[in-house]
Scaffold this motif. Structure first.
Motif, PDB file in Angstrom:
ATOM      1  N   SER A  23     -22.433 -33.590  23.799  1.00 57.26           N
ATOM      2  CA  SER A  23     -21.271 -33.548  24.976  1.00 57.26           C
ATOM      3  C   SER A  23     -19.929 -33.144  24.036  1.00 57.26           C
ATOM      4  CB  SER A  23     -21.339 -34.848  25.368  1.00 57.26           C
ATOM      5  OG  SER A  23     -19.995 -34.897  26.300  1.00 57.26           O
ATOM      6  N   ALA A  24     -19.880 -33.827  22.846  1.00 58.96           N
ATOM      7  CA  ALA A  24     -18.750 -33.862  22.385  1.00 58.96           C
ATOM      8  C   ALA A  24     -18.218 -32.472  21.686  1.00 58.96           C
ATOM      9  CB  ALA A  24     -18.510 -34.894  21.189  1.00 58.96           C
ATOM     10  N   GLY A  26     -17.981 -28.756  21.674  1.00 55.25           N
ATOM     11  CA  GLY A  26     -18.077 -27.583  22.668  1.00 55.25           C
ATOM     12  C   GLY A  26     -16.899 -26.672  22.363  1.00 55.25           C
ATOM     13  N   LEU A  27     -16.540 -26.242  23.401  1.00 60.66           N
ATOM     14  CA  LEU A  27     -15.479 -25.234  23.316  1.00 60.66           C
ATOM     15  C   LEU A  27     -14.143 -25.903  22.573  1.00 60.66           C
ATOM     16  CD1 LEU A  27     -15.809 -23.567  26.593  1.00 60.66           C
ATOM     17  CD2 LEU A  27     -16.341 -22.613  24.576  1.00 60.66           C
ATOM     18  N   GLY A  28     -14.072 -27.113  22.812  1.00 58.14           N
ATOM     19  CA  GLY A  28     -12.958 -27.835  22.186  1.00 58.14           C
ATOM     20  C   GLY A  28     -12.842 -27.667  20.548  1.00 58.14           C
ATOM     21  N   ASN A  29     -14.128 -27.901  20.183  1.00 55.15           N
ATOM     22  CA  ASN A  29     -14.228 -27.894  18.574  1.00 55.15           C
ATOM     23  C   ASN A  29     -14.252 -26.298  18.025  1.00 55.15           C
ATOM     24  OD1 ASN A  29     -15.778 -29.999  19.969  1.00 55.15           O
ATOM     25  ND2 ASN A  29     -16.041 -30.653  17.904  1.00 55.15           N
ATOM     26  N   TYR A 110     -14.848 -24.948  32.906  1.00 55.28           N
ATOM     27  CA  TYR A 110     -15.233 -25.129  31.571  1.00 55.28           C
ATOM     28  C   TYR A 110     -16.349 -23.874  31.672  1.00 55.28           C
ATOM     29  CZ  TYR A 110     -16.650 -27.336  27.155  1.00 55.28           C
ATOM     30  OH  TYR A 110     -16.874 -27.354  25.836  1.00 55.28           O
ATOM     31  N   PHE A 231     -10.016 -35.311  24.181  1.00 54.79           N
ATOM     32  CA  PHE A 231     -10.858 -34.246  25.002  1.00 54.79           C
ATOM     33  C   PHE A 231     -12.151 -33.942  24.054  1.00 54.79           C
ATOM     34  CE2 PHE A 231     -11.858 -29.931  25.838  1.00 54.79           C
ATOM     35  CZ  PHE A 231     -12.222 -29.914  27.332  1.00 54.79           C
ATOM     36  N   THR A 232     -12.145 -33.754  22.706  1.00 55.16           N
ATOM     37  CA  THR A 232     -12.980 -33.300  21.967  1.00 55.16           C
ATOM     38  C   THR A 232     -14.021 -34.473  21.966  1.00 55.16           C
ATOM     39  OG1 THR A 232     -13.633 -32.389  19.877  1.00 55.16           O
ATOM     40  CG2 THR A 232     -12.231 -33.954  19.859  1.00 55.16           C
ATOM     41  N   SER A 234     -14.880 -35.991  24.456  1.00 55.45           N
ATOM     42  CA  SER A 234     -15.476 -36.114  25.951  1.00 55.45           C
ATOM     43  C   SER A 234     -15.186 -37.557  26.361  1.00 55.45           C
ATOM     44  CB  SER A 234     -17.031 -35.880  26.011  1.00 55.45           C
ATOM     45  OG  SER A 234     -17.570 -34.771  25.329  1.00 55.45           O
ATOM     46  N   MET A 237     -14.681 -39.185  30.692  1.00 52.93           N
ATOM     47  CA  MET A 237     -15.111 -38.205  31.871  1.00 52.93           C
ATOM     48  C   MET A 237     -16.348 -38.662  32.394  1.00 52.93           C
ATOM     49  SD  MET A 237     -12.898 -35.643  31.435  1.00 52.93           S
ATOM     50  CE  MET A 237     -11.429 -35.315  30.247  1.00 52.93           C
ATOM     51  N   LEU A 330     -21.240 -32.893  31.567  1.00 56.16           N
ATOM     52  CA  LEU A 330     -20.439 -32.783  32.637  1.00 56.16           C
ATOM     53  C   LEU A 330     -20.905 -33.035  34.057  1.00 56.16           C
ATOM     54  CD1 LEU A 330     -17.993 -30.352  31.329  1.00 56.16           C
ATOM     55  CD2 LEU A 330     -17.373 -32.510  31.770  1.00 56.16           C
TER      56      LEU A 330
HETATM   57  N1  PHE Z   1     -15.760 -32.541  24.435  1.00 48.97           N
HETATM   58  C1  PHE Z   1     -16.135 -31.067  24.840  1.00 48.97           C
HETATM   59  C2  PHE Z   1     -15.389 -30.148  24.145  1.00 48.97           C
HETATM   60  O1  PHE Z   1     -14.782 -30.400  22.933  1.00 48.97           O
HETATM   61  C3  PHE Z   1     -15.630 -31.071  26.161  1.00 48.97           C
HETATM   62  C4  PHE Z   1     -15.970 -31.863  27.261  1.00 48.97           C
HETATM   63  C5  PHE Z   1     -15.001 -33.105  27.863  1.00 48.97           C
HETATM   64  C6  PHE Z   1     -17.404 -32.199  27.603  1.00 48.97           C
HETATM   65  C7  PHE Z   1     -15.642 -33.933  28.599  1.00 48.97           C
HETATM   66  C8  PHE Z   1     -17.715 -33.126  28.241  1.00 48.97           C
HETATM   67  C9  PHE Z   1     -17.049 -33.997  28.942  1.00 48.97           C
HETATM   68  O2  PHE Z   1     -15.670 -28.932  24.272  1.00 48.97           O
END
Ligand code: PHE
Length: 455
Positions: A23-24, A26-29, A110, A231-232, A234, A237, A330
């Motif tokens: 989950s953590a 993702g596109l964020g990283n 997303y 955000f990264t 998660s 949420m 999500l």
């Molecule tokens: N953490 C994920 C990312 O870094 C984004 C995300 C946010 C996924 C909240 C799930 C819940 O891309």
């Protein structure tokens, strides 16, 4: 009265770590962290981010997992139950609602961006990057964004991939998926790192990521780093709470959360160390490229390098996998809520929620072309508004409420019993952070975000 179905538990000890890391990460990283670090001067930003992960992200994640595991239900019912047990107002379940709704809204946009990684995977594998220059790469990216049908197709594919996993349920769907996806993701990441070390300018990439320049320390960068740390991971949420609710009772919350935060950070840093050396090794490309870093600069870089077809495809496969394990998380909290609350089949709940997110996502698809200039609210199009509202408003607000709830309202014995801390000092330190530092920091991100928007 309707019977509530038995809440699932992960079948393996390590699944929580894999699922929460999925989950953590993702596109964020892979997409956002490198480009915001790049735009904010590298080292100083990275350092602030690390401090925020440790002091704010980890305590809040522990709070979220504790709520989920003690509540043993979807985020909304879990928080209600704990509020009742602590003699507090059931209104606190606003935390659960905010999480489930934010997760749903994020899923809607997303999956649009995640879909681009599928397009780029195909383009890379077919050798379309070979000999690409910056201008052509920019034009190709813009042409993709200008084509609503193409974006819609990829967004639909991504939602379908997500539904497929979530429909099979917690152990057969989610658990199986993360146990396959996460090792693959790490292998791809390491392969790309080795590639960056051998084919890229690794020394320059390293200096850029870890060279400390105090000029990079600014309030704006600090609030960005803090928001991103949240955000990264998660947080707020519903995703982490839902995953925590499937965690076996014996596992140590602190250790698990620490492992997830460490892995997520490691992936972000390795992504930076895989990307920047390649960018630095290609003449004419700059690290401060902004959002186009991944979709414009990297294709140019891969296109000019030895074996770039293979490694370019590997890179975009990595991005797609990382985004996939995030969209799964999500969708899950909303599905868990609807299935448990209305006692309906997961399939039905899944199709209902994912279907709505898919329809809403069309608004984001059109935000890159036909509706680009429309003003939905506050002068923003659908995509920009949802992005702003979830990340700048719901996320800090939900996190703030959660820190206050766990720090001040939930009975201390309940927390102690659930967390079973290794030391009393650590336990008190955790509560202190939740009571004071985390709410203060979250209030700052909330206000900074609003200020940014309205000033
Ligand atoms: N953490 C994920 C990312 O870094 C984004 C995300 C946010 C996924 C909240 C799930 C819940 O891309």
């Amino acid at each position: 009265m309707k019977t509530i179905k038995q809440h699932a538990i992960w079948g393996h000890r390590g699944t929580f770590i894999l699922a929460a890391t999925g989950s953590a990460v993702g596109l964020g990283n892979i997409w956002k962290f490198p480009y915001i670090a790049g735009e904010n001067g590298g080292g100083a930003f990275v350092l602030m981010y690390l401090v925020f992960i440790l002091l704010i992200g980890v305590p809040v994640m522990m709070a979220e997992v504790t709520l989920g595991r003690h509540g043993r239900a979807n985020p909304i019912d879990a928080v209600s139950k704990i509020a009742r047990q602590s003699g507090a107002s059931p209104m606190w379940n606003l935390i659960g609602w905010s999480g489930v709704i934010a997760g749903f809204l994020i899923l809607s946009f997303y999956s649009v961006v995640a879909g681009w990684s599928l397009e780029y995977f195909g383009a890379a594998a077919r050798g379309h990057f070979v000999g690409l220059d910056g201008e052509t790469a920019g034009a190709a990216f813009n042409a993709l964004l200008a084509n609503p049908w193409r974006l819609f197709g990829w967004q639909s594919a991504f939602i379908a991939m997500t539904v497929l996993v979530v429909a099979f349920g917690v152990t057969r769907g989610l658990e199986t998926a993360v146990r396959l996806l996460m090792p693959l993701l790490f292998v791809l990441l390491l392969v790309l790192l080795v590639y960056a070390v051998t084919a890229g300018d690794f020394a320059a990439g390293w200096r850029f990521m870890f060279g400390f320049d105090p000029a990079g320390l600014s309030w704006g960068a600090a609030s960005l780093a803090l928001g991103h740390a949240f955000f990264t991971l998660s947080l707020a949420m519903g995703a982490i709470m839902a995953y925590g609710s499937y965690m076996p009772g014996k596992a140590s919350v602190g250790k698990m959360v620490f492992a997830v935060a460490a892995l997520d950070t490691l992936v972000a840093l390795i992504a930076g160390l895989a990307i920047f050396p390649i960018v630095f090794a290609t003449p004419g490309l700059s690290p401060a490229e902004g959002p186009g870093l991944m979709f414009i600069s990297l294709p140019v870089a891969f296109g000019s390098m030895q074996a770039g077809v293979f490694f370019g495809a590997a890179f975009f496969a990595l991005v797609a996998l990382a985004a996939w394990s995030s969209t799964i998380s999500l969708l899950e909290p909303g599905v868990a809520y609807v299935a448990e609350r209305f006692n309906i089949q997961r399939w039905t709940a899944n199709v209902l929620i994912a279907g709505s997110a898919w329809l809403l996502g069309i608004g984001s698809v059109l935000s890159f072309n036909v509706w680009q200039d429309m003003s939905l609210l506050l002068g923003m199009n659908v995509f920009n508004f949802l992005d702003f509202f979830t990340q700048r408003v719901m996320l800090p607000l939900g996190g703030l409420l959660m820190a206050l709830f766990v720090g001040w309202v939930v009975r201390r014995e309940l927390l102690h019993h659930e967390v079973r801390p290794a030391s009393e000092t650590l336990f008190s330190a955790w509560l202190w952070l939740l009571k004071y530092l985390c709410p203060a920091a979250l209030l700052v991100i909330l206000l900074a975000g609003l200020w940014d928007q309205f000033s």
